[in-house]
Design an enzyme around this catalytic site. Sequence first.
Site, PDB file in Angstrom:
ATOM      1  N   CYS A 104       1.760  -3.369  10.995  1.00  0.00           N
ATOM      2  CA  CYS A 104       1.719  -2.923   9.376  1.00  0.00           C
ATOM      3  C   CYS A 104       0.385  -3.573   9.218  1.00  0.00           C
ATOM      4  O   CYS A 104      -0.071  -4.678   9.055  1.00  0.00           O
ATOM      5  CB  CYS A 104       2.607  -3.413   8.434  1.00  0.00           C
ATOM      6  N   SER A 308       5.072   8.047   5.203  1.00  0.00           N
ATOM      7  CA  SER A 308       5.722   6.608   5.875  1.00  0.00           C
ATOM      8  C   SER A 308       7.364   6.575   5.642  1.00  0.00           C
ATOM      9  O   SER A 308       7.482   6.753   4.642  1.00  0.00           O
ATOM     10  CB  SER A 308       5.056   5.212   5.467  1.00  0.00           C
ATOM     11  N   HIS A 313       3.104   8.341   1.104  1.00  0.00           N
ATOM     12  CA  HIS A 313       2.690   6.866   0.706  1.00  0.00           C
ATOM     13  C   HIS A 313       2.142   6.699  -0.758  1.00  0.00           C
ATOM     14  O   HIS A 313       1.401   7.714  -1.063  1.00  0.00           O
ATOM     15  CB  HIS A 313       1.929   6.484   1.909  1.00  0.00           C
ATOM     16  N   MET A 317      -1.269   3.561   4.144  1.00  0.00           N
ATOM     17  CA  MET A 317      -0.802   2.534   5.220  1.00  0.00           C
ATOM     18  C   MET A 317      -1.934   1.727   6.015  1.00  0.00           C
ATOM     19  O   MET A 317      -3.148   2.697   6.246  1.00  0.00           O
ATOM     20  CB  MET A 317       0.045   2.821   6.095  1.00  0.00           C
TER      21      MET A 317
END
Length: 395
Positions: A104, A308, A313, A317
């Site tokens: 992440c 995502s 999203h 990300m």
Amino acid sequence: MPHLPQIKIPATYLRGGTSKGVFFRLQDLPEAARVPGAARDALLLRVIGSPDPYGKQIDGMGGATSSTSKTVIVATSSRPDHDVDYLFGQVSIDQAFVDWSGNCGNLSAAVGPFAIAGGLVDAARVPHDGIATVRIWQANIGKTIIAHVPITGGQVQETGDFELDGVTFPAAEVQLEFLDPADEGEDGGAMFPTGQLVDDLEVPGVGVLKATLINAGIPTIFVNADAIGYTGTELQDAINGDAKALAMFETIRAHGALKMGLIQQLDEIATRQHTPKIAFVAPPADYVSSSGKPVAAADIDVLARALSMGKLHHAMMGTAAVAIGTAAAIPGTLVNLAAGGGERHAVRFGHPSGTLRVGAEAQRVDGQWTVTRAVMSRSARVLMEGWVRVPGDAF
């Protein structure tokens, strides 16, 4: 029937970039969860509140989105020239599994601050005032991240005037360097696993799509927005409320994953929610972000939207931003072409919440493209610290 009482586990709830997650020091986890396996996964699922058939994660720390269903484990590193090891777990919302297949990028910004505050970084490496350089080993993909963390009075500085689209309030800037970001981790393979900058991806019900399949930051499938009926200016509601569109994106993602060698059978994609990502790009255009702020075409190089865990999203990300920056730096990829083509060392892209700039240094060596590093700035802030509680029989 007797029931075991709850147990307390030291934890910190942090925002990193446009994500939030529950952070643990490895040493603070119950002994059974200090090693990978079923006990660790069961514990993290219970902490976050999954699996939840209601999709809300009411009985846990998760926020029922891909950006908020996250866990991090940090430990002092035994690797040379590294301070800490960082392991990221993307917790499924409605299914009983934790996806360990990728990093992440947003929460990467919080690892350095958490490690310093938690005493995991040698105090001699932390200045009283200035910037602490934290050398992070990203254990999921086997890569190094360098975090530049501001320090004031011997403590991590969290407040500041750095603004990040997708985050409401300003905070202190944390610059991240992703070294050699081409992902050659558990799945192996080169930056472009098919050897092509652009592939023909045959997708049932969609047709043959031009696609850039790249392993950088996180395995990502890029397609052109106009090839699937979009403009690249879409916000979440335009896609997340459209079940047919979400199914189409998942089908593209599955076939892209197969072509990239990440899965061997199409049905394996159901247990691989975190990777690869699916994104679509388009040349610059004016649009209004989700906060109501206008974004002018003249202020960006390319439009990018990414999904995502099956949903568009709300921003971007961090790992996908690395993929965008890397692909933009390599002439001939779909991202590069949408940005106008040619060589570049940085790209500013428009996403649903605003804009983001990512730098990348690409070079061609022996006929193969390599990227030595990608750079971007995020921010991080402790939201709560203390203990999380879970039933004693949860793992």
